[in-house]
Design a protein around this motif. Sequence first.
Motif, PDB file in Angstrom:
ATOM      1  N   UNK A   9       0.838  -1.195   0.000  1.00  0.00           N
ATOM      2  CA  UNK A   9       0.000   0.000   0.000  1.00  0.00           C
ATOM      3  C   UNK A   9       0.872   1.245   0.000  1.00  0.00           C
ATOM      4  N   UNK A  10       0.645   2.142  -0.950  1.00  0.00           N
ATOM      5  CA  UNK A  10       1.335   3.422  -1.038  1.00  0.00           C
ATOM      6  C   UNK A  10       2.854   3.256  -1.008  1.00  0.00           C
ATOM      7  N   UNK A  11       3.374   2.474  -1.939  1.00  0.00           N
ATOM      8  CA  UNK A  11       4.822   2.268  -2.012  1.00  0.00           C
ATOM      9  C   UNK A  11       5.561   3.592  -2.178  1.00  0.00           C
ATOM     10  N   UNK A  12       5.041   4.464  -3.044  1.00  0.00           N
ATOM     11  CA  UNK A  12       5.696   5.753  -3.267  1.00  0.00           C
ATOM     12  C   UNK A  12       5.771   6.583  -2.002  1.00  0.00           C
ATOM     13  N   UNK A  13       4.682   6.620  -1.240  1.00  0.00           N
ATOM     14  CA  UNK A  13       4.668   7.385   0.001  1.00  0.00           C
ATOM     15  C   UNK A  13       5.631   6.822   1.024  1.00  0.00           C
ATOM     16  N   UNK A  14       5.773   5.510   1.054  1.00  0.00           N
ATOM     17  CA  UNK A  14       6.695   4.874   1.993  1.00  0.00           C
ATOM     18  C   UNK A  14       8.149   5.170   1.629  1.00  0.00           C
ATOM     19  N   UNK A  15       8.439   5.187   0.337  1.00  0.00           N
ATOM     20  CA  UNK A  15       9.795   5.487  -0.101  1.00  0.00           C
ATOM     21  C   UNK A  15      10.154   6.928   0.242  1.00  0.00           C
ATOM     22  N   UNK A  16       9.233   7.847   0.007  1.00  0.00           N
ATOM     23  CA  UNK A  16       9.482   9.245   0.354  1.00  0.00           C
ATOM     24  C   UNK A  16       9.719   9.394   1.853  1.00  0.00           C
ATOM     25  N   UNK A  17       8.884   8.750   2.648  1.00  0.00           N
ATOM     26  CA  UNK A  17       9.017   8.857   4.100  1.00  0.00           C
ATOM     27  C   UNK A  17      10.328   8.238   4.579  1.00  0.00           C
ATOM     28  N   UNK A  18      10.755   7.147   3.950  1.00  0.00           N
ATOM     29  CA  UNK A  18      12.007   6.502   4.342  1.00  0.00           C
ATOM     30  C   UNK A  18      13.205   7.402   4.058  1.00  0.00           C
ATOM     31  N   UNK A  19      13.238   8.008   2.872  1.00  0.00           N
ATOM     32  CA  UNK A  19      14.351   8.882   2.517  1.00  0.00           C
ATOM     33  C   UNK A  19      14.389  10.120   3.408  1.00  0.00           C
ATOM     34  N   UNK A  20      13.233  10.707   3.642  1.00  0.00           N
ATOM     35  CA  UNK A  20      13.174  11.882   4.506  1.00  0.00           C
ATOM     36  C   UNK A  20      13.464  11.509   5.962  1.00  0.00           C
ATOM     37  N   UNK A  21      13.066  10.302   6.354  1.00  0.00           N
ATOM     38  CA  UNK A  21      13.347   9.842   7.706  1.00  0.00           C
ATOM     39  C   UNK A  21      14.832   9.696   7.964  1.00  0.00           C
ATOM     40  N   UNK A 233      13.035   7.383  -7.276  1.00  0.00           N
ATOM     41  CA  UNK A 233      13.170   5.984  -6.879  1.00  0.00           C
ATOM     42  C   UNK A 233      11.809   5.306  -6.838  1.00  0.00           C
ATOM     43  N   UNK A 234      10.802   6.019  -6.349  1.00  0.00           N
ATOM     44  CA  UNK A 234       9.461   5.455  -6.276  1.00  0.00           C
ATOM     45  C   UNK A 234       8.902   5.170  -7.667  1.00  0.00           C
ATOM     46  N   UNK A 235       9.146   6.066  -8.596  1.00  0.00           N
ATOM     47  CA  UNK A 235       8.676   5.840  -9.972  1.00  0.00           C
ATOM     48  C   UNK A 235       9.311   4.599 -10.562  1.00  0.00           C
ATOM     49  N   UNK A 236      10.626   4.460 -10.341  1.00  0.00           N
ATOM     50  CA  UNK A 236      11.323   3.287 -10.853  1.00  0.00           C
ATOM     51  C   UNK A 236      10.838   2.019 -10.145  1.00  0.00           C
ATOM     52  N   UNK A 237      10.587   2.098  -8.847  1.00  0.00           N
ATOM     53  CA  UNK A 237      10.118   0.936  -8.095  1.00  0.00           C
ATOM     54  C   UNK A 237       8.765   0.458  -8.604  1.00  0.00           C
ATOM     55  N   UNK A 238       7.887   1.397  -8.927  1.00  0.00           N
ATOM     56  CA  UNK A 238       6.576   1.005  -9.460  1.00  0.00           C
ATOM     57  C   UNK A 238       6.727   0.321 -10.816  1.00  0.00           C
ATOM     58  N   UNK A 239       7.667   0.782 -11.613  1.00  0.00           N
ATOM     59  CA  UNK A 239       7.924   0.154 -12.917  1.00  0.00           C
ATOM     60  C   UNK A 239       8.400  -1.283 -12.761  1.00  0.00           C
ATOM     61  N   UNK A 240       9.138  -1.558 -11.679  1.00  0.00           N
ATOM     62  CA  UNK A 240       9.743  -2.868 -11.484  1.00  0.00           C
ATOM     63  C   UNK A 240       8.856  -3.847 -10.728  1.00  0.00           C
ATOM     64  N   UNK A 241       7.715  -3.382 -10.238  1.00  0.00           N
ATOM     65  CA  UNK A 241       6.785  -4.299  -9.595  1.00  0.00           C
ATOM     66  C   UNK A 241       6.319  -5.345 -10.596  1.00  0.00           C
ATOM     67  N   UNK A 242       6.124  -6.595 -10.157  1.00  0.00           N
ATOM     68  CA  UNK A 242       5.531  -7.588 -11.055  1.00  0.00           C
ATOM     69  C   UNK A 242       4.228  -7.052 -11.640  1.00  0.00           C
ATOM     70  N   UNK A 243       3.935  -7.422 -12.870  1.00  0.00           N
ATOM     71  CA  UNK A 243       2.789  -6.855 -13.582  1.00  0.00           C
ATOM     72  C   UNK A 243       1.507  -6.984 -12.768  1.00  0.00           C
ATOM     73  N   UNK A 244       1.297  -8.145 -12.147  1.00  0.00           N
ATOM     74  CA  UNK A 244       0.046  -8.336 -11.398  1.00  0.00           C
ATOM     75  C   UNK A 244       0.045  -7.594 -10.076  1.00  0.00           C
ATOM     76  N   UNK A 245       1.232  -7.012  -9.701  1.00  0.00           N
ATOM     77  CA  UNK A 245       1.278  -6.243  -8.463  1.00  0.00           C
ATOM     78  C   UNK A 245       1.181  -4.735  -8.707  1.00  0.00           C
ATOM     79  N   UNK A 246       1.352  -4.305  -9.952  1.00  0.00           N
ATOM     80  CA  UNK A 246       1.353  -2.889 -10.247  1.00  0.00           C
ATOM     81  C   UNK A 246       0.002  -2.278  -9.898  1.00  0.00           C
ATOM     82  N   UNK A 247      -0.008  -1.081  -9.303  1.00  0.00           N
ATOM     83  CA  UNK A 247      -1.282  -0.456  -8.919  1.00  0.00           C
ATOM     84  C   UNK A 247      -2.145  -0.200 -10.146  1.00  0.00           C
ATOM     85  N   UNK A 248      -3.426  -0.473 -10.012  1.00  0.00           N
ATOM     86  CA  UNK A 248      -4.352  -0.299 -11.113  1.00  0.00           C
ATOM     87  C   UNK A 248      -4.893   1.125 -11.129  1.00  0.00           C
ATOM     88  N   UNK A 249      -5.097   1.701 -12.305  1.00  0.00           N
ATOM     89  CA  UNK A 249      -5.653   3.053 -12.376  1.00  0.00           C
ATOM     90  C   UNK A 249      -7.065   3.066 -11.831  1.00  0.00           C
TER      91      UNK A 249
END
Length: 251
Positions: A9-21, A233-249
Amino acid sequence: MLPVERSIEDLGGRIEAACLGALAGETAAGSAAGAADLLGVAESAAACGGFDEDDLRQRGLQRPSRSGNAGLVLRALPFGLLTPLDRPRLRRDAYRCVALAGADEGTAITAVAAAILIADLARFDLDTALVRVRQSLLEDAPMALLQRLTALPGSAELSGDPDPGIALQGAITAMKRAESIPDAVAAATGGPAAAMSLAGALAGAHRGPSALAGVNVPELPHGERALGIARMLAERARELLPVHEAPQPTG
């Protein structure tokens, strides 16, 4: 059997929080605490889609960390954030990254443990994540490290020993005692400086944006740069998620 969740859930938000943390931890420490290491590797991983020796060398990341061996542990974290569902890849990339900087075997395995932990904290509670890390490293890690993959009891004081395993245990203990990034960083005070950045990064990955309560990003030194790197990093991470795991629009 341990639970296995196949979505984040919210991979991008977690990555941002981790880097800022991590940056918040280094700011509170008032000295080099590994945040620059994390951000440098994160920027490289975002640009290259993973471990790239040539790119890391161009960024000077073949050199030791200003935070000592414990700082090298922070260099492994971006790979746990980049491919959190690909255990073999994150282990391989994390190990190669710190080995490139001359890490000894103990430091390298500790860094791999930290990368696995930050990946699992994006999906599981702390206790479950720690069990999973120990099981993943049961055949590879020395017993001393496996014993450090747990929080210190009660109100036990953290050790200031700069050993990477002690820094990781200090960060784990701080996470156990606090929920927000500022509280986790404060709880890591007394341990090595790198433990403060580690605690901030782990808390951010675990709680996501809610962990940033009390963090004034515009006032963080290099905060805007960290946010920009995190988003790449979050954008790249979403690209690398397995296809069935990628967030749906939606919509």
